[in-house]
Motif scaffolding. Structure first.
Motif, mmCIF file in Angstrom:
data_model
loop_
_atom_site.group_PDB
_atom_site.id
_atom_site.type_symbol
_atom_site.label_atom_id
_atom_site.label_comp_id
_atom_site.label_asym_id
_atom_site.label_seq_id
_atom_site.Cartn_x
_atom_site.Cartn_y
_atom_site.Cartn_z
ATOM 1 N N VAL A 124 7.481 -5.551 3.228
ATOM 2 C CA VAL A 124 6.455 -4.569 3.600
ATOM 3 C C VAL A 124 6.941 -3.139 3.374
ATOM 4 O O VAL A 124 6.136 -2.231 3.146
ATOM 5 N N LEU A 127 6.916 -2.677 -0.783
ATOM 6 C CA LEU A 127 5.642 -2.725 -1.498
ATOM 7 C C LEU A 127 5.180 -1.338 -1.935
ATOM 8 O O LEU A 127 5.236 -0.393 -1.147
ATOM 9 N N ASP A 129 2.661 1.642 -2.406
ATOM 10 C CA ASP A 129 1.625 2.042 -1.452
ATOM 11 C C ASP A 129 0.262 1.480 -1.806
ATOM 12 O O ASP A 129 -0.557 1.220 -0.919
ATOM 13 N N GLU A 132 -2.017 -4.454 -2.923
ATOM 14 C CA GLU A 132 -2.916 -5.099 -1.964
ATOM 15 C C GLU A 132 -2.152 -5.972 -0.985
ATOM 16 O O GLU A 132 -2.501 -6.058 0.194
ATOM 17 N N ARG A 133 -1.082 -6.621 -1.455
ATOM 18 C CA ARG A 133 -0.335 -7.549 -0.605
ATOM 19 C C ARG A 133 0.975 -7.912 -1.306
ATOM 20 O O ARG A 133 1.173 -7.609 -2.479
ATOM 21 N N ALA A 170 1.807 -8.349 9.860
ATOM 22 C CA ALA A 170 0.604 -7.661 9.377
ATOM 23 C C ALA A 170 0.012 -6.769 10.465
ATOM 24 O O ALA A 170 -0.430 -5.634 10.195
ATOM 25 N N THR A 173 2.409 -3.639 10.857
ATOM 26 C CA THR A 173 2.627 -2.751 9.705
ATOM 27 C C THR A 173 1.369 -2.431 8.919
ATOM 28 O O THR A 173 1.363 -1.490 8.114
ATOM 29 N N ARG A 175 0.416 -4.276 6.532
ATOM 30 C CA ARG A 175 0.646 -4.825 5.198
ATOM 31 C C ARG A 175 0.633 -6.355 5.267
ATOM 32 O O ARG A 175 1.199 -6.962 6.188
#
Length: 370
Positions: A124, A127, A129, A132-133, A170, A173, A175
């Motif tokens: 997380v 990743l 910015d 999407e995932r 999730a 965060t 994310r």
């Protein structure tokens, strides 16, 4: 790299489990030795990495926010990005002998759960910015033996805890990270049907399948049938490993060449079209079942193996034409155990080979129209 595929943007990366570094300084060093030269050879502004982090460094990073931010800065400074992690090998994946050790600890163990959630916590912060995932690939529960009711129940409990842990990450965060279970010959889930059974009743918002296309070929599966079966069961393809296996029509005639691929580090599960199964290539050479065979030896995508052997790239192309996913990772971890003459002899040659594979995969993905 970010590419259009089936009318949607997807991420293409290469998996760093081909490199042996297992501490943070070594991982950062391999970015300069391999990843940056690969990006430059491809002329890409940004190169995707399917990062592999061994369990000890993953635990340290998960516990140290500043170390995660340092790794993110080092990636950004080099034009590198990470949306997926390979969480299948736990550690020592480039040891002199790996074989069955790659399946330990399995999904009956808290150690496997902790490692995977550590990877999700790290991801997380890595990743981009605008991603999407993220995704983390992992083994399909365990090697098939022993696998009794007690192991099955323990693994089911761990998967429930995994989904809960991912949901908490999730929530904390904002994310999303999903975990992708990767069917592999010889494991509890080798086929698509077994993967569907493995994930029956699981939280498919958090958990899904990683389709390794060399494994799919070795199971002698039709990609379209597999994709449709997963869709019918409501199981997402979270990640695709873009890989090719060895194939041989007449193993007797090809024996001298096949023997050059029988090596001591990795398992090379061998399956015949008639269903004969051997857990390693040397076992298949001893038993000598009728061909054709497909062999779990990941071979370079862009370079054919030594004749009369071929690669399963035709099936790979079929799969890319029908699968819908947003994370594609080239995973040829076997460069260092290829037969002499095909094996890179320097870091520059390995970077050349990885760049060649990524260019091949890029062309295949962008050549598929919606």
């Amino acid at each position: 790299m970010r590419l259009p595929h089936h009318g949607r943007p997807v991420h293409l990366s290469y998996c760093t489990n081909v490199h042996p570094a297992e501490d943070l300084p070594g991982i950062i060093g391999q970015l300069d030795t391999y990843a940056v030269p690969v990006r430059e050879r491809l002329g890409a502004d940004v190169l995707g990495l399917g990062l592999w982090l061994a369990a000890p460094v993953a635990a340290a990073l998960a516990d140290d926010g500043e170390a995660r931010r340092l790794l993110r800065r080092e990636l950004d400074a080099r034009g590198l990005e990470v949306v997926t992690l390979n969480g299948f090998p736990y550690e020592a994946f480039q040891a002199p002998v790996v074989k069955h050790a790659v399946y330990r600890p399995d999904w009956t163990s808290v150690a496997r759960l902790d490692y995977t959630l550590d990877l999700a916590r790290i991801l997380v912060d890595l990743l981009p910015d605008d991603a999407e995932r993220g995704s983390v690939s992992t083994l399909p529960l365990a090697w098939r033996e022993p696998w009794r009711a007690a192991q099955r129940d323990a693994a089911r409990h761990m998967l429930d805890r995994l989904a809960g842990g991912l949901a908490e990450i999730a929530w904390q965060t904002g994310r999303v990270v999903r975990v992708a279970f990767e069917p592999e010959p010889g494991c509890v889930a080798e086929t698509t049907t077994q993967a569907v059974g493995m994930l029956a009743g699981a939280d498919t918002d958090r958990l899904g399948v990683c389709l390794d296309l060399a494994h799919l070929a070795c199971a002698w599966e039709d990609p379209l049938v597999s994709v449709r079966e997963l869709a019918a069961a409501g199981i997402p393809v979270v990640k695709v490993q873009v890989s090719a296996a060895l194939e041989v029509g007449d193993p007797v005639a090809a024996r001298p060449v096949l023997e050059r691929y029988a090596e001591p580090r990795f398992l090379h599960q061998t399956r015949s079209s008639a269903g004969h199964a051997c857990d390693d290539l040397d076992e298949a050479l001893a038993e000598n079942p009728p061909g054709p065979w497909r062999i779990h030896f990941h071979v370079p995508l862009h370079a054919p193996p030594e004749p009369p052997l071929t690669a399963t790239t035709p099936l790979l192309r079929e799969a890319l034409a029908v699968v819908e996913c947003d994370h594609f990772d080239v995973e040829t971890y076997t460069w260092d155990v290829l037969p002499a003459g095909q094996r890179p002899t320097s870091s520059a040659e390995l970077a050349d080979g990885i760049a060649g594979e990524l260019a091949w995969a890029r062309d295949q993905l962008t050549g598929v129209t919606a």
